[in-house]
Scaffold this motif. Structure first.
Motif, PDB file in Angstrom:
ATOM      1  N   SER A  33       0.838  -1.186   0.000  1.00 24.15           N
ATOM      2  CA  SER A  33       0.000   0.000   0.000  1.00 24.15           C
ATOM      3  C   SER A  33       0.885   1.253   0.000  1.00 24.15           C
ATOM      4  O   SER A  33       1.106   1.853  -1.047  1.00 24.15           O
ATOM      5  CB  SER A  33      -0.909  -0.074   1.226  1.00 24.15           C
ATOM      6  N   GLN A  34       1.397   1.608   1.153  1.00 24.72           N
ATOM      7  CA  GLN A  34       2.242   2.802   1.250  1.00 24.72           C
ATOM      8  C   GLN A  34       3.622   2.493   0.652  1.00 24.72           C
ATOM      9  O   GLN A  34       4.152   1.401   0.882  1.00 24.72           O
ATOM     10  CB  GLN A  34       2.387   3.169   2.728  1.00 24.72           C
ATOM     11  N   GLY A  35       4.177   3.462  -0.064  1.00 30.30           N
ATOM     12  CA  GLY A  35       5.514   3.248  -0.637  1.00 30.30           C
ATOM     13  C   GLY A  35       6.575   3.368   0.429  1.00 30.30           C
ATOM     14  O   GLY A  35       7.393   4.279   0.393  1.00 30.30           O
ATOM     15  N   VAL A  36       6.557   2.433   1.380  1.00 28.33           N
ATOM     16  CA  VAL A  36       7.484   2.558   2.509  1.00 28.33           C
ATOM     17  C   VAL A  36       8.922   2.258   2.110  1.00 28.33           C
ATOM     18  O   VAL A  36       9.857   2.728   2.731  1.00 28.33           O
ATOM     19  CB  VAL A  36       7.080   1.673   3.715  1.00 28.33           C
ATOM     20  N   PHE A 121      -2.758  11.497  -9.948  1.00 31.43           N
ATOM     21  CA  PHE A 121      -1.780  12.326  -9.250  1.00 31.43           C
ATOM     22  C   PHE A 121      -1.403  11.652  -7.934  1.00 31.43           C
ATOM     23  O   PHE A 121      -2.074  10.720  -7.473  1.00 31.43           O
ATOM     24  CB  PHE A 121      -2.380  13.709  -8.967  1.00 31.43           C
ATOM     25  N   TYR A 122      -0.349  12.157  -7.345  1.00 30.03           N
ATOM     26  CA  TYR A 122       0.034  11.737  -5.995  1.00 30.03           C
ATOM     27  C   TYR A 122      -0.839  12.559  -5.041  1.00 30.03           C
ATOM     28  O   TYR A 122      -0.775  13.794  -5.041  1.00 30.03           O
ATOM     29  CB  TYR A 122       1.527  12.004  -5.798  1.00 30.03           C
ATOM     30  N   SER A 123      -1.637  11.892  -4.265  1.00 29.39           N
ATOM     31  CA  SER A 123      -2.671  12.594  -3.498  1.00 29.39           C
ATOM     32  C   SER A 123      -2.099  13.627  -2.521  1.00 29.39           C
ATOM     33  O   SER A 123      -2.751  14.628  -2.224  1.00 29.39           O
ATOM     34  CB  SER A 123      -3.551  11.588  -2.760  1.00 29.39           C
ATOM     35  N   TYR A 124      -0.865  13.423  -2.058  1.00 33.86           N
ATOM     36  CA  TYR A 124      -0.292  14.399  -1.129  1.00 33.86           C
ATOM     37  C   TYR A 124      -0.067  15.759  -1.819  1.00 33.86           C
ATOM     38  O   TYR A 124      -0.185  16.803  -1.183  1.00 33.86           O
ATOM     39  CB  TYR A 124       1.019  13.879  -0.520  1.00 33.86           C
ATOM     40  N   HIS A 125       0.303  15.718  -3.084  1.00 33.16           N
ATOM     41  CA  HIS A 125       0.460  16.996  -3.803  1.00 33.16           C
ATOM     42  C   HIS A 125      -0.863  17.760  -3.784  1.00 33.16           C
ATOM     43  O   HIS A 125      -0.924  18.931  -3.420  1.00 33.16           O
ATOM     44  CB  HIS A 125       0.840  16.749  -5.277  1.00 33.16           C
ATOM     45  N   GLY A 170       6.195   9.242 -12.565  1.00 34.69           N
ATOM     46  CA  GLY A 170       5.004   9.589 -11.797  1.00 34.69           C
ATOM     47  C   GLY A 170       4.534   8.522 -10.827  1.00 34.69           C
ATOM     48  O   GLY A 170       4.622   7.327 -11.083  1.00 34.69           O
ATOM     49  N   ASN A 171       4.022   9.003  -9.726  1.00 36.55           N
ATOM     50  CA  ASN A 171       3.303   8.182  -8.751  1.00 36.55           C
ATOM     51  C   ASN A 171       1.833   8.579  -8.895  1.00 36.55           C
ATOM     52  O   ASN A 171       1.517   9.756  -8.754  1.00 36.55           O
ATOM     53  CB  ASN A 171       3.822   8.524  -7.353  1.00 36.55           C
ATOM     54  N   PRO A 172       0.902   7.685  -9.212  1.00 31.31           N
ATOM     55  CA  PRO A 172       1.000   6.224  -9.235  1.00 31.31           C
ATOM     56  C   PRO A 172       1.161   5.631 -10.632  1.00 31.31           C
ATOM     57  O   PRO A 172       1.255   4.420 -10.771  1.00 31.31           O
ATOM     58  CB  PRO A 172      -0.376   5.819  -8.700  1.00 31.31           C
ATOM     59  N   TYR A 316       8.005   2.959  -8.583  1.00 30.96           N
ATOM     60  CA  TYR A 316       7.834   1.576  -8.132  1.00 30.96           C
ATOM     61  C   TYR A 316       6.388   1.269  -7.716  1.00 30.96           C
ATOM     62  O   TYR A 316       6.145   0.514  -6.799  1.00 30.96           O
ATOM     63  CB  TYR A 316       8.854   1.186  -7.059  1.00 30.96           C
ATOM     64  N   TYR A 317       5.486   1.897  -8.437  1.00 29.66           N
ATOM     65  CA  TYR A 317       4.057   1.645  -8.227  1.00 29.66           C
ATOM     66  C   TYR A 317       3.457   1.121  -9.518  1.00 29.66           C
ATOM     67  O   TYR A 317       3.978   1.378 -10.607  1.00 29.66           O
ATOM     68  CB  TYR A 317       3.319   2.929  -7.864  1.00 29.66           C
ATOM     69  N   MET A 318       2.334   0.452  -9.384  1.00 36.02           N
ATOM     70  CA  MET A 318       1.626  -0.037 -10.550  1.00 36.02           C
ATOM     71  C   MET A 318       0.135   0.073 -10.301  1.00 36.02           C
ATOM     72  O   MET A 318      -0.358  -0.399  -9.273  1.00 36.02           O
ATOM     73  CB  MET A 318       1.988  -1.507 -10.733  1.00 36.02           C
ATOM     74  N   LEU A 362      -6.526  -0.708  -8.556  1.00 32.22           N
ATOM     75  CA  LEU A 362      -5.791  -0.686  -7.293  1.00 32.22           C
ATOM     76  C   LEU A 362      -4.368  -0.247  -7.596  1.00 32.22           C
ATOM     77  O   LEU A 362      -3.866  -0.483  -8.699  1.00 32.22           O
ATOM     78  CB  LEU A 362      -5.747  -2.085  -6.653  1.00 32.22           C
ATOM     79  N   ARG A 363      -3.728   0.378  -6.602  1.00 32.10           N
ATOM     80  CA  ARG A 363      -2.308   0.673  -6.750  1.00 32.10           C
ATOM     81  C   ARG A 363      -1.509  -0.311  -5.918  1.00 32.10           C
ATOM     82  O   ARG A 363      -1.814  -0.521  -4.730  1.00 32.10           O
ATOM     83  CB  ARG A 363      -1.971   2.097  -6.292  1.00 32.10           C
ATOM     84  N   PHE A 364      -0.516  -0.914  -6.535  1.00 28.27           N
ATOM     85  CA  PHE A 364       0.390  -1.837  -5.851  1.00 28.27           C
ATOM     86  C   PHE A 364       1.776  -1.191  -5.806  1.00 28.27           C
ATOM     87  O   PHE A 364       2.244  -0.665  -6.813  1.00 28.27           O
ATOM     88  CB  PHE A 364       0.505  -3.154  -6.630  1.00 28.27           C
TER      89      PHE A 364
HETATM   90  N1  GLN Z   1       5.128   8.290  -1.465  1.00 26.68           N
HETATM   91  C1  GLN Z   1       4.657   7.147  -0.776  1.00 26.68           C
HETATM   92  C2  GLN Z   1       3.394   6.600  -1.398  1.00 26.68           C
HETATM   93  O1  GLN Z   1       2.900   7.112  -2.351  1.00 26.68           O
HETATM   94  C3  GLN Z   1       4.479   7.411   0.692  1.00 26.68           C
HETATM   95  C4  GLN Z   1       3.374   8.293   0.962  1.00 26.68           C
HETATM   96  C5  GLN Z   1       3.209   8.675   2.386  1.00 26.68           C
HETATM   97  O2  GLN Z   1       3.328   7.910   3.294  1.00 26.68           O
HETATM   98  N2  GLN Z   1       2.879   9.856   2.559  1.00 26.68           N
HETATM   99  O3  GLN Z   1       2.917   5.600  -0.935  1.00 26.68           O
END
Ligand code: GLN
Length: 393
Positions: A33-36, A121-125, A170-172, A316-318, A362-364
């Motif tokens: 789930s999280q890109g740890v 998009f990356y939701s944090y952005h 890009g993520n995701p 490293y997401y799919m 889903l994002r892996f």
């Molecule tokens: N960048 C990572 C992700 O997309 C970590 C995100 C986060 O924990 N804020 O999963």
């Protein structure tokens, strides 16, 4: 009765990325789930940080980061990104690339200004922009190659546009922007006098297409801030060392905002990352080769269980689609998969302007130790193909 919260946090909630990561931890599942990125960091990075702690490198650093780290970043920007920059004036070390992005947004955008973002998009952005009262204008990326319509991009610009955001790789989506796409963005940004912010945190993780930094083009240089960091490149996501590179006057503002918010990035860890920047090209080559094997392993697994993965060119997401009807939506799929086989993912809807665009996705994340990814793939295979799953239910 408690006093009220600020308006800006009224609709703020924990991201799906973190939510499913937390549920997974409770269940002792495997977190895709999280890109740890819970792989081992290079020894040289760890040793240098330990040495810095032993040497009492424990006090505040310069608000722009240590001189040594900025020198190393400048060298990397020149040799890898093709960008000449002055380590004294054009680099600010921040608390993670997210910290760099926050400082950039605070330095350039007023509430009500518009920022163009590609979806998915990356939701944090997006959530950070919303937190600052910025209006997000979306441009859709179309699978399978995540291209966008030039007209849609041109139409997204208005007289309130102050910034356009690029995330490459890009993520995701794993999209790697081409030179032509970047030049077209630079052209529009010039015409509308907008800032360009480019988050290149996955810059070293590509599978054939070259990573291109828009700031290397003279057309973009004066209006672009390039953001990156150590998290993904050296597998130190919790160290929170990121940086912003851009025009001196803007980097001045970013450094001051960084000082106000954080004072500085963690001092000993800056020394660790400086050592990492000295690693030779074989390190990055091996990292990419390792991710390629992991990507292909996950692609094969997902296909065998009836998913259609969108194969990423970088990061490293799919994202992978499942057939409508197999589960009601991405949240139902995420929960069912967690419960049935203990593997956490993220519902695709978290990454789209129109959540329905990702309803059956889903994002892996495959930034895992090989043995954990193998375990995850074995578990996922137990789901069987969609047909079997439907027949059982
Ligand atoms: N960048 C990572 C992700 O997309 C970590 C995100 C986060 O924990 N804020 O999963």
């Amino acid at each position: 009765m408690t006093p009220p919260f600020a308006d800006r946090v009224k609709s703020v909630k924990q991201s799906d990325i973190r939510r499913y990561s937390a549920i997974c931890a409770e269940m002792k599942g495997i977190n895709l789930s999280q890109g740890v990125c819970d792989q081992a960091a290079p020894d040289v990075v760890k040793q240098a940080a330990k040495q810095a702690i032993d040497d009492d490198q424990a006090i505040y650093t310069n608000l722009r980061g240590t001189a040594g780290l900025r020198q190393a970043i400048a060298e990397k920007m020149r040799s890898f990104n093709g960008i000449e920059c002055d380590p004294e004036t054009e680099i600010a070390v921040n608390v993670g690339s997210a910290g760099a992005f926050a400082c950039m947004a605070l330095s350039t955008l007023n509430a009500g200004d518009e920022c163009i973002v590609f979806s998915p998009f990356y939701s944090y952005h997006v959530n950070l922009l919303k937190l600052f009262g910025v209006t997000v204008k979306y441009v859709d990326l179309q699978p399978p190659d995540w291209s966008y319509s030039a007209e849609a991009l041109a139409e997204a610009f208005t007289d309130r546009t102050r910034m356009v955001l690029i995330n490459t790789p890009g993520n995701p989506s794993g999209k790697v922007f081409s030179e032509a796409e970047l030049l077209a963005i630079a052209d529009l940004a010039n015409r509308h006098n907008a800032w360009i912010v480019t988050d290149e945190i996955y810059e070293y993780i590509t599978y054939g297409k070259p990573h291109i930094s828009i700031a290397k083009f003279p057309e973009a240089r004066e209006r672009t801030v390039t953001i990156s960091g150590a998290s993904k490149t050296y597998a130190v996501t919790g160290w929170r060392i990121g940086y912003a590179v851009g025009p001196a006057e803007l980097i001045d503002r970013i450094s001051v905002v960084n000082d106000l918010l954080y004072i500085c990035a963690p001092a000993p860890l800056q020394h660790g990352v400086e050592a990492g920047l000295g690693l030779d090209s074989s390190y990055y080559k091996d990292m990419c080769a390792d991710y390629l094997v992991k990507r292909d392993m996950l692609v094969e697994t997902l296909r065998s269980i009836g998913f259609s993965p969108h194969i990423p060119d970088g990061s490293y997401y799919m994202l992978a689609s499942f057939e409508a009807g197999r589960w009601a939506d991405g949240s139902a799929a995420t929960e069912a998969i967690l419960e049935q086989v203990g593997v956490a993912t993220v519902p695709g809807s978290a990454f789209y302007r129109n959540p329905d665009d990702g309803k059956y996705q889903l994002r892996f994340c495959y930034a895992k130790k090989m043995k954990d990814l193998e375990d995850a793939c074995q578990r996922l295979r137990k789901l069987g193909s969609g047909a079997t799953a439907n027949a059982k239910s």
